[in-house]
Design a protein around this motif. Structure first.
Motif, PDB file in Angstrom:
ATOM      1  N   GLY A  10      -6.125  -2.223   5.943  1.00 26.98           N
ATOM      2  CA  GLY A  10      -4.740  -2.461   5.564  1.00 26.98           C
ATOM      3  C   GLY A  10      -3.716  -1.709   6.378  1.00 26.98           C
ATOM      4  N   PHE A  11      -4.066  -1.283   7.578  1.00 28.05           N
ATOM      5  CA  PHE A  11      -3.117  -0.564   8.420  1.00 28.05           C
ATOM      6  C   PHE A  11      -2.131  -1.566   9.019  1.00 28.05           C
ATOM      7  N   ASP A  12      -0.887  -1.516   8.567  1.00 28.97           N
ATOM      8  CA  ASP A  12       0.151  -2.444   9.033  1.00 28.97           C
ATOM      9  C   ASP A  12       0.824  -1.844  10.258  1.00 28.97           C
ATOM     10  N   MET A  13       0.296  -2.159  11.431  1.00 30.42           N
ATOM     11  CA  MET A  13       0.758  -1.559  12.672  1.00 30.42           C
ATOM     12  C   MET A  13       2.250  -1.765  12.899  1.00 30.42           C
ATOM     13  N   GLU A  14       2.745  -2.952  12.610  1.00 31.11           N
ATOM     14  CA  GLU A  14       4.152  -3.240  12.902  1.00 31.11           C
ATOM     15  C   GLU A  14       5.090  -2.337  12.118  1.00 31.11           C
ATOM     16  N   LYS A  15       4.756  -2.052  10.879  1.00 36.40           N
ATOM     17  CA  LYS A  15       5.625  -1.180  10.079  1.00 36.40           C
ATOM     18  C   LYS A  15       5.676   0.229  10.661  1.00 36.40           C
ATOM     19  N   TYR A  16       4.534   0.733  11.098  1.00 31.20           N
ATOM     20  CA  TYR A  16       4.521   2.088  11.667  1.00 31.20           C
ATOM     21  C   TYR A  16       5.214   2.125  13.027  1.00 31.20           C
ATOM     22  N   LEU A  17       5.041   1.073  13.806  1.00 31.94           N
ATOM     23  CA  LEU A  17       5.726   1.024  15.097  1.00 31.94           C
ATOM     24  C   LEU A  17       7.239   1.024  14.927  1.00 31.94           C
ATOM     25  N   SER A  18       7.731   0.498  13.807  1.00 36.96           N
ATOM     26  CA  SER A  18       9.179   0.470  13.585  1.00 36.96           C
ATOM     27  C   SER A  18       9.770   1.869  13.460  1.00 36.96           C
ATOM     28  N   LEU A  19       8.940   2.855  13.182  1.00 34.23           N
ATOM     29  CA  LEU A  19       9.429   4.232  13.054  1.00 34.23           C
ATOM     30  C   LEU A  19       9.721   4.862  14.411  1.00 34.23           C
ATOM     31  N   LEU A  20       9.169   4.282  15.477  1.00 29.97           N
ATOM     32  CA  LEU A  20       9.314   4.883  16.806  1.00 29.97           C
ATOM     33  C   LEU A  20      10.634   4.517  17.460  1.00 29.97           C
ATOM     34  N   ASP A  21      11.209   5.491  18.134  1.00 26.34           N
ATOM     35  CA  ASP A  21      12.415   5.279  18.922  1.00 26.34           C
ATOM     36  C   ASP A  21      12.018   4.694  20.282  1.00 26.34           C
ATOM     37  N   ASP A  27     -13.621  -1.259  10.374  1.00 26.71           N
ATOM     38  CA  ASP A  27     -13.178  -2.642  10.527  1.00 26.71           C
ATOM     39  C   ASP A  27     -12.026  -2.696  11.516  1.00 26.71           C
ATOM     40  N   PRO A  28     -11.796  -3.845  12.161  1.00 28.70           N
ATOM     41  CA  PRO A  28     -10.701  -3.955  13.134  1.00 28.70           C
ATOM     42  C   PRO A  28      -9.334  -3.740  12.486  1.00 28.70           C
ATOM     43  N   ILE A  29      -8.406  -3.195  13.259  1.00 27.86           N
ATOM     44  CA  ILE A  29      -7.015  -3.086  12.817  1.00 27.86           C
ATOM     45  C   ILE A  29      -6.402  -4.476  12.877  1.00 27.86           C
ATOM     46  N   PRO A  30      -5.674  -4.902  11.821  1.00 22.42           N
ATOM     47  CA  PRO A  30      -5.080  -6.240  11.814  1.00 22.42           C
ATOM     48  C   PRO A  30      -4.159  -6.473  13.015  1.00 22.42           C
TER      49      PRO A  30
END
Length: 355
Positions: free
Chosen positions: A259-270, A283-286
Motif C-alpha cells: 500500500g505504499f502510495d508513491m505519488e503522495k509521498y513524492l508530492s512532499l518533495l520540492d 511485494d512490488p511497489i504499486p
C-alpha cells in the motif's frame, strides 16, 4: 579463550521458524582461515531482514540457517594475516561479511563493497566462494572474514552499537550520499527500527528540518523525543499530501509493507528533491505516473546497506554525537519469543538479544 570447532545457536530449519520454532542446537561453522576472526557474541540485534529470511520472504532460504547480522562481541581468535584486530577487541559485524576487495573490482575499488559482483556474501543465509555456509549471530560465536569487522568506540554500549551495524548503516548511507546536512529538509517515512535511526542521524547531521511520517499519531511523542521537528500521521490527516506539499528536499522511505502510495509521498518533495527507498518490500511497489517525477524534476533511488568506510564514519558520528538507539534488551534464550514480538510490531524500536 579457546576457539570453538562446533558452535551453538538458534537454528531455523523451515519457514515455521518465524513463528517461534527455531531450535537451539549445534552446527558446524565454516573452516577457520587465516583471514578470519572469531567472535564470542555478546549482543545481536533483531532486524526485519531476519524475519524475511526465516520465512523465505525474499527468496527460498538455504535452510538450515542461523540469522542475525547486527553482531557485537569480543574477538577470541585471529588469523595470521588479519592486521586490524587482536584478541580481546570489541567489534561488530553487519549485514555483509565478505567482498572480493580486488583493485580491478569497480565497486570494491571505489569503496562500494556492498555492490561487489564477484564475492558479495551476506552474513548469513549465504555461501562463501568455496561453498561453505555463512551463519549469523543468534548464537554464542561468529566466525568469518576480519575485513568486515568494525571496532566499536568505547563510549557506545554494545546494545546500542549492535542495531547500528545494519539498521543504522542502512539509513546513514543514503542520508550522507544524498547531502543530508545543514539547510536540508529531510522526511523519514516509517518510524520503526530503520526510521528511528534515520531521525537520530538526520538530527546528528544537523539537517535544517526533520519530519517523521507514520500512519498513526501513536509514535508522535517518541519521534519528537528523538529529535523530529514535525510529525505527519498519514491515516489521520486526509489532506496531508497537499498540506505538506513541496516541503522536503530528501525522503528516506523505510517502509516495506503493502500500500505504499508513491505519488503522495513524492508530492512532499520540492523541486530537485530525492526519494530513497531502503525498506525492502516482499511485494512490488504499486505503479505511479511519470509526471509525478517530471513536474518537479524529482529523483527516485534505492540504497543497500552501506560501505565499510561509511560504517566507520557512522560509528564515529554516533560516538561524538552520543547517539542512543532506542532498544530493548532480551535474553538470547528468548530469541523465539522476541522474533514473534518483532513480527507483531511490538519493538520500540529495536530488540537486542544478549548472551
Amino acid at each position: 579463550m579457546a576457539s570453538q570447532s562446533v558452535f551453538e545457536g538458534w537454528v531455523a530449519r523451515d519457514e515455521s521458524s518465524v513463528s517461534g520454532n527455531m531450535r537451539w542446537m549445534s552446527y558446524e561453522p565454516k573452516p577457520f582461515e587465516e583471514t578470519d576472526i572469531e567472535i564470542k557474541v555478546s549482543h545481536c540485534g533483531i532486524c526485519a531482514s531476519d524475519l524475511a529470511h526465516l520465512r523465505s520472504g525474499w527468496k527460498p532460504a538455504d535452510y538450515p540457517i542461523v540469522v542475525g547480522h547486527e553482531i557485537v562481541g569480543h574477538v577470541v581468535r585471529v588469523g595470521s594475516t588479519v592486521q586490524d584486530h587482536k584478541i580481546g577487541d570489541r567489534v561488530g559485524i553487519g549485514a555483509q561479511c565478505k567482498s572480493c576487495l580486488r583493485p580491478d573490482c569497480a565497486a570494491c575499488s571505489n569503496e562500494q563493497e556492498q555492490h561487489c559482483k564477484n564475492e558479495f556474501v551476506t552474513t548469513y543465509d549465504a555461501r562463501f566462494p568455496d561453498g561453505n555456509k555463512a551463519y549469523g549471530g543468534f548464537a554464542k560465536y561468529w566466525r568469518g572474514p576480519g575485513t568486515f569487522a568494525f571496532r566499536i568506540p568505547d563510549n557506545i554500549p554494545s546494545e546500542v552499537a549492535a542495531p547500528m551495524l545494519c539498521g543504522g548503516l542502512t539509513v546513514y548511507s543514503p542520508l550522507v550520499s544524498n547531502g543530508a546536512g545543514p539547510g536540508k529538509r529531510v522526511g523519514v517515512v516509517g518510524l520503526g527500527g530503520l526510521g528511528h535511526f534515520a531521525v537520530l542521524f538526520a538530527k546528528a547531521l544537523k539537517c535544517h528540518k526533520v519530519v517523521a511520517i507514520s500512519r498513526s499519531s501513536s509514535k508522535r511523542i517518541d519521534a519528537l523525543k528523538m529529535g523530529a521537528d514535525e510529525y505527519i500521521a498519514t491515516a489521520e490527516e486526509p489532506d496531508w499530501p497537499t498540506k505538506h506539499a513541496n516541503s522536503l528536499d530528501l525522503i528516506i522511505s523505510t517502509i516495506s509493507g503493502a500500500g505504499f502510495d508513491m505519488e503522495k509521498y513524492l508530492s512532499l518533495l520540492d523541486v530537485n528533491g530525492t526519494l530513497i527507498q531502503v525498506g525492502a518490500p516482499e511485494d512490488p511497489i504499486p505503479a505511479f505516473s511519470a509526471f509525478s517525477l517530471l513536474r518537479e524534476n524529482l529523483k527516485i533511488g534505492g540504497s543497500l546497506i552501506g560501505s565499510r568506510k561509511q560504517a566507520r564514519e557512522m560509528l564515529d558520528l554516533a560516538s561524538k554525537a552520543d547517539i542512543k538507539a532506542w532498544v530493548e534488551k532480551r535474553p538470547m534464550a528468548e530469541a523465539n519469543e522476541a522474533v514473534v514480538d518483532m513480527g507483531n510490531g511490538k519493538a520500540r524500536y529495536r530488540y537486542v538479544l544478549v548472551n
